[in-house]
Design a protein around this motif. Sequence first.
Motif, PDB file in Angstrom:
ATOM      1  N   VAL A 108     -10.451   3.626   2.027  1.00 12.22           N
ATOM      2  CA  VAL A 108     -10.952   4.200   0.775  1.00 12.22           C
ATOM      3  C   VAL A 108      -9.806   4.518  -0.182  1.00 12.22           C
ATOM      4  CG1 VAL A 108     -12.080   6.222  -0.248  1.00 12.22           C
ATOM      5  CG2 VAL A 108     -13.090   5.098   1.748  1.00 12.22           C
ATOM      6  N   PHE A 109      -8.728   5.095   0.357  1.00 13.94           N
ATOM      7  CA  PHE A 109      -7.604   5.490  -0.499  1.00 13.94           C
ATOM      8  C   PHE A 109      -6.519   4.421  -0.595  1.00 13.94           C
ATOM      9  CE2 PHE A 109      -9.463   9.654   0.342  1.00 13.94           C
ATOM     10  CZ  PHE A 109      -9.429  10.217  -0.924  1.00 13.94           C
ATOM     11  N   GLN A 110      -6.725   3.313   0.116  1.00 12.70           N
ATOM     12  CA  GLN A 110      -5.772   2.211   0.082  1.00 12.70           C
ATOM     13  C   GLN A 110      -4.354   2.696   0.403  1.00 12.70           C
ATOM     14  OE1 GLN A 110      -6.381  -1.505  -0.731  1.00 12.70           O
ATOM     15  NE2 GLN A 110      -7.970  -0.449   0.461  1.00 12.70           N
ATOM     16  N   VAL A 111      -4.223   3.299   1.578  1.00 13.96           N
ATOM     17  CA  VAL A 111      -2.926   3.778   2.048  1.00 13.96           C
ATOM     18  C   VAL A 111      -2.612   3.162   3.404  1.00 13.96           C
ATOM     19  CG1 VAL A 111      -2.953   5.965   0.784  1.00 13.96           C
ATOM     20  CG2 VAL A 111      -3.978   5.852   3.073  1.00 13.96           C
ATOM     21  N   ARG A 112      -1.352   3.052   3.686  1.00 15.96           N
ATOM     22  CA  ARG A 112      -0.864   2.532   4.967  1.00 15.96           C
ATOM     23  C   ARG A 112      -0.509   3.729   5.841  1.00 15.96           C
ATOM     24  NH1 ARG A 112       4.510   1.430   5.612  1.00 15.96           N
ATOM     25  NH2 ARG A 112       4.680   1.229   3.347  1.00 15.96           N
ATOM     26  N   ILE A 113      -1.209   3.896   6.957  1.00 12.56           N
ATOM     27  CA  ILE A 113      -1.041   5.063   7.822  1.00 12.56           C
ATOM     28  C   ILE A 113       0.210   4.909   8.690  1.00 12.56           C
ATOM     29  CG2 ILE A 113      -2.042   6.411   9.695  1.00 12.56           C
ATOM     30  CD1 ILE A 113      -3.533   6.749   7.079  1.00 12.56           C
ATOM     31  N   ASN A 114       1.096   5.881   8.598  1.00 16.19           N
ATOM     32  CA  ASN A 114       2.279   5.971   9.473  1.00 16.19           C
ATOM     33  C   ASN A 114       2.132   7.235  10.319  1.00 16.19           C
ATOM     34  OD1 ASN A 114       3.243   3.766   8.131  1.00 16.19           O
ATOM     35  ND2 ASN A 114       5.029   4.773   7.246  1.00 16.19           N
ATOM     36  N   TYR A 115       1.975   7.075  11.616  1.00 17.62           N
ATOM     37  CA  TYR A 115       1.797   8.240  12.476  1.00 17.62           C
ATOM     38  C   TYR A 115       3.141   8.938  12.696  1.00 17.62           C
ATOM     39  CZ  TYR A 115      -2.948   6.709  13.306  1.00 17.62           C
ATOM     40  OH  TYR A 115      -4.258   6.355  13.130  1.00 17.62           O
TER      41      TYR A 115
ATOM     42  N   LEU B  37       0.831  -1.195   0.000  1.00 14.54           N
ATOM     43  CA  LEU B  37       0.000   0.000   0.000  1.00 14.54           C
ATOM     44  C   LEU B  37       0.867   1.248   0.000  1.00 14.54           C
ATOM     45  CD1 LEU B  37      -2.715  -0.916   2.658  1.00 14.54           C
ATOM     46  CD2 LEU B  37      -2.900  -1.066   0.176  1.00 14.54           C
ATOM     47  N   CYS B  38       0.342   2.326  -0.615  1.00 14.75           N
ATOM     48  CA  CYS B  38       1.054   3.599  -0.584  1.00 14.75           C
ATOM     49  C   CYS B  38       1.154   4.089   0.860  1.00 14.75           C
ATOM     50  CB  CYS B  38       0.307   4.636  -1.414  1.00 14.75           C
ATOM     51  SG  CYS B  38       0.242   4.269  -3.176  1.00 14.75           S
ATOM     52  N   ARG B  39       2.284   4.646   1.206  1.00 10.28           N
ATOM     53  CA  ARG B  39       2.490   5.145   2.566  1.00 10.28           C
ATOM     54  C   ARG B  39       1.857   6.522   2.717  1.00 10.28           C
ATOM     55  NH1 ARG B  39       6.867   8.106   4.742  1.00 10.28           N
ATOM     56  NH2 ARG B  39       8.004   7.819   2.776  1.00 10.28           N
ATOM     57  N   CYS B  40       1.209   6.757   3.858  1.00  9.49           N
ATOM     58  CA  CYS B  40       0.628   8.063   4.162  1.00  9.49           C
ATOM     59  C   CYS B  40       1.085   8.480   5.550  1.00  9.49           C
ATOM     60  CB  CYS B  40      -0.895   8.007   4.093  1.00  9.49           C
ATOM     61  SG  CYS B  40      -1.706   9.582   4.480  1.00  9.49           S
ATOM     62  N   GLU B  41       1.865   9.542   5.624  1.00 16.48           N
ATOM     63  CA  GLU B  41       2.315  10.043   6.921  1.00 16.48           C
ATOM     64  C   GLU B  41       1.184  10.864   7.532  1.00 16.48           C
ATOM     65  OE1 GLU B  41       5.867  12.159   5.950  1.00 16.48           O
ATOM     66  OE2 GLU B  41       4.793  13.866   5.083  1.00 16.48           O
TER      67      GLU B  41
ATOM     68  N   LEU C 257      10.277  16.786  -4.423  1.00 15.90           N
ATOM     69  CA  LEU C 257      10.522  15.349  -4.531  1.00 15.90           C
ATOM     70  C   LEU C 257      10.151  14.823  -5.910  1.00 15.90           C
ATOM     71  CD1 LEU C 257       9.179  14.132  -1.055  1.00 15.90           C
ATOM     72  CD2 LEU C 257      11.575  14.243  -1.785  1.00 15.90           C
ATOM     73  N   ILE C 258       9.035  15.299  -6.434  1.00 11.90           N
ATOM     74  CA  ILE C 258       8.591  14.846  -7.752  1.00 11.90           C
ATOM     75  C   ILE C 258       9.558  15.311  -8.830  1.00 11.90           C
ATOM     76  CG2 ILE C 258       6.771  15.139  -9.495  1.00 11.90           C
ATOM     77  CD1 ILE C 258       4.783  15.213  -7.123  1.00 11.90           C
ATOM     78  N   GLU C 259      10.017  16.564  -8.716  1.00 10.18           N
ATOM     79  CA  GLU C 259      10.977  17.081  -9.685  1.00 10.18           C
ATOM     80  C   GLU C 259      12.266  16.259  -9.690  1.00 10.18           C
ATOM     81  OE1 GLU C 259      11.551  21.117  -8.618  1.00 10.18           O
ATOM     82  OE2 GLU C 259       9.589  21.797  -9.368  1.00 10.18           O
ATOM     83  N   ARG C 260      12.644  15.757  -8.525  1.00 11.44           N
ATOM     84  CA  ARG C 260      13.868  14.951  -8.409  1.00 11.44           C
ATOM     85  C   ARG C 260      13.617  13.473  -8.706  1.00 11.44           C
ATOM     86  NH1 ARG C 260      15.945  17.400  -2.569  1.00 11.44           N
ATOM     87  NH2 ARG C 260      16.557  19.480  -3.324  1.00 11.44           N
ATOM     88  N   ASN C 261      12.369  13.165  -9.050  1.00  8.08           N
ATOM     89  CA  ASN C 261      11.989  11.778  -9.325  1.00  8.08           C
ATOM     90  C   ASN C 261      12.213  10.881  -8.110  1.00  8.08           C
ATOM     91  OD1 ASN C 261      10.823   9.915 -11.086  1.00  8.08           O
ATOM     92  ND2 ASN C 261      12.830   9.137 -11.742  1.00  8.08           N
ATOM     93  N   GLU C 262      11.945  11.431  -6.920  1.00  8.99           N
ATOM     94  CA  GLU C 262      12.090  10.686  -5.677  1.00  8.99           C
ATOM     95  C   GLU C 262      10.703  10.280  -5.163  1.00  8.99           C
ATOM     96  OE1 GLU C 262      14.412  12.840  -2.840  1.00  8.99           O
ATOM     97  OE2 GLU C 262      15.975  13.370  -4.290  1.00  8.99           O
ATOM     98  N   ASP C 263      10.709   9.355  -4.234  1.00  7.05           N
ATOM     99  CA  ASP C 263       9.447   8.880  -3.655  1.00  7.05           C
ATOM    100  C   ASP C 263       8.700  10.035  -2.993  1.00  7.05           C
ATOM    101  OD1 ASP C 263       7.501   6.998  -2.714  1.00  7.05           O
ATOM    102  OD2 ASP C 263       8.415   7.166  -0.730  1.00  7.05           O
ATOM    103  N   CYS C 264       7.418  10.148  -3.308  1.00  7.65           N
ATOM    104  CA  CYS C 264       6.603  11.240  -2.759  1.00  7.65           C
ATOM    105  C   CYS C 264       5.352  10.651  -2.114  1.00  7.65           C
ATOM    106  CB  CYS C 264       6.217  12.216  -3.869  1.00  7.65           C
ATOM    107  SG  CYS C 264       5.171  13.585  -3.306  1.00  7.65           S
ATOM    108  N   PRO C 265       5.420  10.324  -0.830  1.00 13.29           N
ATOM    109  CA  PRO C 265       4.274   9.715  -0.150  1.00 13.29           C
ATOM    110  C   PRO C 265       3.162  10.730   0.092  1.00 13.29           C
ATOM    111  CG  PRO C 265       5.986  10.209   1.441  1.00 13.29           C
ATOM    112  CD  PRO C 265       6.564  10.530   0.090  1.00 13.29           C
ATOM    113  N   ASP C 266       2.020  10.229   0.496  1.00 12.83           N
ATOM    114  CA  ASP C 266       0.899  11.089   0.860  1.00 12.83           C
ATOM    115  C   ASP C 266       1.050  11.556   2.306  1.00 12.83           C
ATOM    116  OD1 ASP C 266      -0.369  10.620  -1.626  1.00 12.83           O
ATOM    117  OD2 ASP C 266      -1.125   8.708  -0.873  1.00 12.83           O
TER     118      ASP C 266
END
Length: 271
Positions: free
Chosen positions: A244-251, A15-19, A47-56
């Motif tokens: 709903v958004f299929q994300v993995r919540i990281n507190y 799942l996509c990571r969400c902080e 992050l997107i400009e550098r083509n790096e991982d961009c979590p939610d």
Amino acid sequence: MHILSHATYRINLELCRCECFNLYEQQVPYGQAWAWQKSVVNKKKTLIERNEDCPDSLFVLQHRLVYTLGTASSEQFLNFDVKDSPFDIYRTERVGEVTYHGPGQIVMYPLMNLRNHKMDLHSYLRSLEEVIIRALSKTFCIKASRLEGLAGVWHGDQKLAAIGIRVSQWITYHGLELNVTTDLTPFRSIVPCGLRDYQVGSVRGLLKEFQSSADCKRARLPDPDDGQLLDITCKSLIQEFSEVFQVRINYEAISRLESLERICRPFGRGN
């Protein structure tokens, strides 16, 4: 101890990571939360400009008493002189008309990289509404719904939740508000969302209606105090958001934001 199966663990990792910055117990000044959002959005663009991982990212909080207007909001929906406002006023980049934020209202600001999801703003709005609809149904047996042509979540003619977003380079910010234990009196000083023929409601108000009704199923619902009700609602919203958004919540700790806050330009009162 609950142990995840290998299959479940593997699915969670995919799942996509969400902080998540869960500050719902705090009443955060609107300007501070707005500054955090803009800083995180700028970081994501880099992050997107550098083509790096961009979590939610997701902020969950309450605000101090404040009115906010969308970028094209009309002052005709203010029932007071803008120069003599009872609370601070902010004109923001989000869409939509005037609304109120205050204690007892849970605000969620998803800062989503829609490249990780569906790049469709209509779908994104419907998904935000779905989060609230599911949380109210599963947790409180409140049958909430959408009204065709109007954003937000409703129970009958009562608007329980408002939604106003902004998207920049497929990064979302601003978000939704759900009235939980909110004092609805400040809404009388505005025309909420520019809708004159509808009421504003709250979770607490509906639960009181259910308990006094003949609906035995609803009458058996627990009657938590305001603090417990906010806690229950917050947990339910985050859980449904994850599903709903299929994300993995990281507190995450608020200290993560301190460096961003220092580089933000100040946001003052005004419109």
